[in-house]
Design an enzyme around this catalytic site. Structure first.
Site, PDB file in Angstrom:
ATOM      1  N   HIS A 128      12.911  71.345  22.257  1.00  0.00           N
ATOM      2  CA  HIS A 128      14.210  71.650  21.659  1.00  0.00           C
ATOM      3  C   HIS A 128      14.205  71.376  20.157  1.00  0.00           C
ATOM      4  O   HIS A 128      13.709  70.351  19.704  1.00  0.00           O
ATOM      5  CB  HIS A 128      15.321  70.831  22.315  1.00  0.00           C
ATOM      6  N   CYS A 147      13.618  76.882  19.280  1.00  0.00           N
ATOM      7  CA  CYS A 147      14.657  77.819  18.842  1.00  0.00           C
ATOM      8  C   CYS A 147      14.842  77.733  17.329  1.00  0.00           C
ATOM      9  O   CYS A 147      14.523  76.739  16.700  1.00  0.00           O
ATOM     10  CB  CYS A 147      15.974  77.511  19.547  1.00  0.00           C
TER      11      CYS A 147
END
Length: 192
Positions: A109, A166
């Site tokens: 993440h 991301c």
């Protein structure tokens, strides 16, 4: 009349400030937790790795990712489910292991374990330490691709490391893109 409008605007401004401060405090707590020393299993605490142990089961300890230039250690687990990525990075199960001459893919993440990727540079080293050995990579490039891009899953004819997260790093919610880091294996120390 003017006084009511000024009071309403003042009340709205105070409300927005409180919401903003709450958001900042909440995100600061999350960021502080990610900067704490992450407990990482010691390699010596793990039994030797035999062929009978392959493949790893989802959620099992895979290894440790070390970014010396950023002074970061991130635990890696097998799989990329949200439960796994909440406790560290995840090895994409369909990709190779570092000891193979192919593409090893690890995801994390952007707002927790892989936040440091925004600060790495070309030629920085990334180390993957597993039960099989220690694998040192040099960053060759970084790319930003669409979230739907699947070319990072392409097998390779040489050992490379692909890290994915991301993008943009500061985006709130589901980010539209992916940050891809590609690194070449420069040294390996296989456990005997």
């Amino acid at each position: 009349m003017k006084s009511k409008a000024v009071n309403s605007l003042s009340l709205l401004a105070y409300f927005l400030v409180i919401i903003g401060m709450t958001f900042i405090v909440f995100n600061s707590i999350i960021l502080l937790r990610t900067h704490e020393q992450i407990p990482v299993q010691d390699i010596t605490d793990n039994p030797s790795f035999d062929k009978k142990d392959l493949p790893l089961k989802e959620g099992e300890w895979f290894g440790v990712l070390i970014a010396p230039s950023q002074n970061k250690k991130v635990p890696i687990y097998e799989g990329t489910s949200s439960d796994i990525l909440s406790k560290g990075a995840g090895h994409y199960s369909a990709s190779a292991s570092p000891e193979d001459s192919d593409n090893t893919i690890i995801s994390g993440h952007r707002d927790t374990y892989f936040r440091f990727l925004k600060d790495v540079s070309k030629n920085d080293k990334i180390i993957i330490q597993t039960k099989k050995g220690i694998f040192t990579y040099r960053i060759r490039k970084t790319d930003i691709v669409s979230a739907s891009a699947d070319n990072i899953l392409t097998p390779k004819s040489r050992p490379i490391l692909t890290l994915t997260t991301c993008f943009p790093f500061s985006y709130i919610g589901d980010a539209p893109d992916r940050y891809i880091l590609t690194a070449d294996l420069i040294k390996q120390e296989i456990n005997k």
